[in-house]
Write an enzyme that holds these catalytic residues in place. Structure first.
Site, short mmCIF file in Angstrom:
data_model
loop_
_atom_site.label_atom_id
_atom_site.label_comp_id
_atom_site.label_asym_id
_atom_site.label_seq_id
_atom_site.Cartn_x
_atom_site.Cartn_y
_atom_site.Cartn_z
N LYS A 9 38.42 99.24 52.56
CA LYS A 9 37.49 99.21 53.70
C LYS A 9 38.18 99.83 54.91
O LYS A 9 39.28 99.41 55.30
CB LYS A 9 37.11 97.75 53.97
C1 E4P Z 1 31.04 92.97 56.21
O1 E4P Z 1 31.43 93.96 55.66
C2 E4P Z 1 31.25 92.71 57.64
O2 E4P Z 1 32.59 92.64 57.91
C3 E4P Z 1 30.52 91.45 58.04
O3 E4P Z 1 29.24 91.47 57.43
C4 E4P Z 1 30.44 91.25 59.52
O4 E4P Z 1 29.57 90.17 59.80
P1 E4P Z 1 29.52 89.48 61.22
O5 E4P Z 1 28.99 90.45 62.22
O6 E4P Z 1 28.60 88.31 61.04
O7 E4P Z 1 30.93 89.08 61.56
#
Ligand code: E4P
Length: 217
Positions: free
Chosen positions: A83
């Site tokens: 990622k």
């Molecule tokens: C996933 O890849 C993201 O890191 C995550 O969905 C972020 O979610 P949030 O905005 O609720 O922290």
């Protein structure tokens, strides 16, 4: 629509996985902090449990260091997806790592233009953040719709991974628009089963059944 679990809570992932609800998992540095676990240990455990892609996020901000961290994270298991943040350096790292045949999830996407760049850099997944746009009074779901249109216009194979999902309604809307994947915390996935009329109907059936005086077993 594929379901990814946005969590590093192994027990919660396992519960959903046993029901066939888990096509993959996403983590980020905040999720690792919340788990209180070592990133390598907990990610390895998740990768052993789940067959699909498991996103593990780099923390370097310069392309060469991102590439080095990505390669290191990919050693954890074959189903690791690296990622990377949607910065210019992140796009450079995306190109290099996907050219090596690795899966890459480009995260922190807040515009269709960013998504277009990620697709051109070969990203496997693009993660547009719905909830964080909603938080600042913008329409997160409109972004998913825009990216769907752009990708379909040109036949990009990058999968739209709707992220920052905060409610069961977000899941429904992402599915209606045609997101390829939605990643959500376990409680949001479980909340999709809830309906007030289901609860009301079940209570009425059970009450009537009691009056029959019968048993099934
Ligand atoms: C996933 O890849 C993201 O890191 C995550 O969905 C972020 O979610 P949030 O905005 O609720 O922290």
């Amino acid at each position: 629509m594929k379901f990814f679990v946005d969590s590093a809570d192994v027990a919660a992932i396992a519960e959903l996985n046993d029901l066939g609800m888990v096509d993959g998992v996403t983590t980020n540095p905040s999720i690792i902090l919340k788990s209180g676990r070592d990133i390598t240990e907990v990610t390895k455990e998740i990768c052993e449990l789940v067959d699909g892609p498991v996103s593990a996020e780099v923390v370097a901000t310069e392309a060469d260091a991102m590439i080095a961290e990505g390669r290191k994270l990919a050693e954890i298991a074959d189903n690791i997806t690296i990622k990377l943040p949607l910065t210019w350096d992140g796009l450079k790292a995306c190109k290099t790592l996907t050219d090596e045949g690795r899966m890459v999830n480009v995260t922190l996407c807040f515009s269709a233009n960013q998504a277009l760049l990620a697709a051109k850099a070969g990203a496997t997944f693009i993660s547009p953040f719905i909830g964080r746009l909603d938080d600042i009074n913008l329409d997160g779901m409109e972004l998913i719709e825009d990216i769907r249109t752009v990708y379909d216009n040109y036949g990009f194979e990058t999968q739209i991974l709707a992220a920052s999902i905060r409610s069961a309604n977000h899941m429904k809307e992402a599915a209606l628009i045609g997101a390829d994947v939605a990643t959500a915390p376990p409680n949001v996935i479980k909340a999709m089963a809830n309906h007030v009329l289901t609860d009301k109907g079940l209570a009425a059936f059970l009450s009537d059944w009691e009056k029959t005086g019968q048993t099934i077993l």
